[in-house]
Design a protein around this motif. Structure first.
Motif, PDB file in Angstrom:
ATOM      1  N   ILE A  27       0.858  -1.184   0.000  1.00  0.00           N
ATOM      2  CA  ILE A  27       0.000   0.000   0.000  1.00  0.00           C
ATOM      3  C   ILE A  27       0.894   1.234   0.000  1.00  0.00           C
ATOM      4  O   ILE A  27       1.800   1.338   0.829  1.00  0.00           O
ATOM      5  CB  ILE A  27      -0.923   0.018   1.238  1.00  0.00           C
ATOM      6  N   ILE A  28       0.643   2.171  -0.906  1.00  0.00           N
ATOM      7  CA  ILE A  28       1.357   3.445  -0.922  1.00  0.00           C
ATOM      8  C   ILE A  28       0.438   4.485  -0.284  1.00  0.00           C
ATOM      9  O   ILE A  28      -0.724   4.619  -0.676  1.00  0.00           O
ATOM     10  CB  ILE A  28       1.728   3.862  -2.357  1.00  0.00           C
ATOM     11  N   CYS A  29       0.979   5.199   0.688  1.00  0.00           N
ATOM     12  CA  CYS A  29       0.170   6.183   1.410  1.00  0.00           C
ATOM     13  C   CYS A  29       0.660   7.596   1.120  1.00  0.00           C
ATOM     14  O   CYS A  29       1.795   7.802   0.692  1.00  0.00           O
ATOM     15  CB  CYS A  29       0.209   5.899   2.907  1.00  0.00           C
ATOM     16  N   SER A  30      -0.202   8.576   1.386  1.00  0.00           N
ATOM     17  CA  SER A  30       0.163   9.972   1.146  1.00  0.00           C
ATOM     18  C   SER A  30       0.799  10.618   2.371  1.00  0.00           C
ATOM     19  O   SER A  30       1.587  11.546   2.251  1.00  0.00           O
ATOM     20  CB  SER A  30      -1.065  10.780   0.721  1.00  0.00           C
ATOM     21  N   ASP A  31       0.452  10.154   3.554  1.00  0.00           N
ATOM     22  CA  ASP A  31       0.981  10.711   4.801  1.00  0.00           C
ATOM     23  C   ASP A  31       1.443   9.531   5.652  1.00  0.00           C
ATOM     24  O   ASP A  31       0.634   8.851   6.294  1.00  0.00           O
ATOM     25  CB  ASP A  31      -0.101  11.520   5.509  1.00  0.00           C
ATOM     26  N   TYR A  32       2.740   9.282   5.638  1.00  0.00           N
ATOM     27  CA  TYR A  32       3.294   8.082   6.266  1.00  0.00           C
ATOM     28  C   TYR A  32       2.937   7.965   7.741  1.00  0.00           C
ATOM     29  O   TYR A  32       2.468   6.912   8.192  1.00  0.00           O
ATOM     30  CB  TYR A  32       4.812   8.054   6.069  1.00  0.00           C
ATOM     31  N   GLU A  33       3.146   8.999   8.519  1.00  0.00           N
ATOM     32  CA  GLU A  33       2.884   8.920   9.960  1.00  0.00           C
ATOM     33  C   GLU A  33       1.406   8.688  10.252  1.00  0.00           C
ATOM     34  O   GLU A  33       1.052   7.912  11.138  1.00  0.00           O
ATOM     35  CB  GLU A  33       3.394  10.172  10.684  1.00  0.00           C
ATOM     36  N   ARG A  34       0.534   9.352   9.503  1.00  0.00           N
ATOM     37  CA  ARG A  34      -0.919   9.165   9.686  1.00  0.00           C
ATOM     38  C   ARG A  34      -1.319   7.726   9.376  1.00  0.00           C
ATOM     39  O   ARG A  34      -2.053   7.094  10.134  1.00  0.00           O
ATOM     40  CB  ARG A  34      -1.672  10.151   8.800  1.00  0.00           C
ATOM     41  N   SER A  35      -0.818   7.188   8.265  1.00  0.00           N
ATOM     42  CA  SER A  35      -1.163   5.817   7.892  1.00  0.00           C
ATOM     43  C   SER A  35      -0.524   4.804   8.844  1.00  0.00           C
ATOM     44  O   SER A  35      -1.137   3.790   9.180  1.00  0.00           O
ATOM     45  CB  SER A  35      -0.750   5.533   6.452  1.00  0.00           C
ATOM     46  N   LYS A  36       0.689   5.072   9.281  1.00  0.00           N
ATOM     47  CA  LYS A  36       1.349   4.192  10.256  1.00  0.00           C
ATOM     48  C   LYS A  36       0.503   4.101  11.530  1.00  0.00           C
ATOM     49  O   LYS A  36       0.257   3.006  12.045  1.00  0.00           O
ATOM     50  CB  LYS A  36       2.740   4.738  10.566  1.00  0.00           C
ATOM     51  N   ARG A  37       0.038   5.239  12.030  1.00  0.00           N
ATOM     52  CA  ARG A  37      -0.831   5.237  13.222  1.00  0.00           C
ATOM     53  C   ARG A  37      -2.126   4.460  12.963  1.00  0.00           C
ATOM     54  O   ARG A  37      -2.584   3.684  13.792  1.00  0.00           O
ATOM     55  CB  ARG A  37      -1.165   6.666  13.660  1.00  0.00           C
ATOM     56  N   PHE A  38      -2.730   4.669  11.789  1.00  0.00           N
ATOM     57  CA  PHE A  38      -3.993   4.003  11.461  1.00  0.00           C
ATOM     58  C   PHE A  38      -3.822   2.485  11.455  1.00  0.00           C
ATOM     59  O   PHE A  38      -4.588   1.758  12.095  1.00  0.00           O
ATOM     60  CB  PHE A  38      -4.513   4.481  10.099  1.00  0.00           C
ATOM     61  N   TYR A  39      -2.819   1.990  10.736  1.00  0.00           N
ATOM     62  CA  TYR A  39      -2.651   0.544  10.611  1.00  0.00           C
ATOM     63  C   TYR A  39      -2.176  -0.118  11.905  1.00  0.00           C
ATOM     64  O   TYR A  39      -2.493  -1.278  12.146  1.00  0.00           O
ATOM     65  CB  TYR A  39      -1.728   0.206   9.431  1.00  0.00           C
TER      66      TYR A  39
END
Length: 129
Positions: free
Chosen positions: A12-24
């Motif tokens: 998965i490629i994300c636009s905001d790494y820290e936001r997506s890291k927290r989500f997952y």
């Protein structure tokens, strides 16, 4: 005939790494196996596991192009996770301010499911075991 053993991982490629890291990790409960910054590509790569099984590679890239991700767009339709109790999973998601669609019943299997999205709008599903 080609003999496949299993799905190895989902990238998965994300636009905001820290936001997506927290989500997952904090919302969905994935564990971090390894986190790597690749300086030559200005890219993070986060290897995530669920109950000890490697499942997701989360990438960040500078300025990735947008891609349609609606459930009916061409290509990957959605990523589904099995849960024991859809209602409990919905409650847990909503407690973390994640909106979900109304729970539906699969007309073919009789199983309950619902959809929600990751921070970039990737359709995700929880499907009752």
């Amino acid at each position: 005939m080609l003999k496949l053993n299993k799905v190895h991982h989902i990238a998965i490629i994300c636009s905001d790494y820290e936001r997506s890291k927290r989500f997952y990790t904090e919302v969905l409960g994935f564990d971090i196996m390894q986190e790597t910054f690749r300086a030559a590509r200005q890219s993070w790569k986060l290897d995530l596991s669920l109950q000890g099984v490697y499942i997701i590679e989360l990438f960040s890239f500078p300025d990735p192009p947008p891609r349609p991700s609606r459930p009916e767009a061409l290509g990957l339709r959605h990523l589904a996770f099995e849960v024991d109790d859809v209602d409990a999973a919905v409650h847990a998601l909503q407690a973390k301010q994640v909106s979900t669609e109304p729970v539906r019943v699969d007309e073919l299997t009789g199983k309950r499911f619902t959809f929600f999205t990751d921070p970039d709008g990737l359709p995700l599903e929880i499907y009752e075991r």
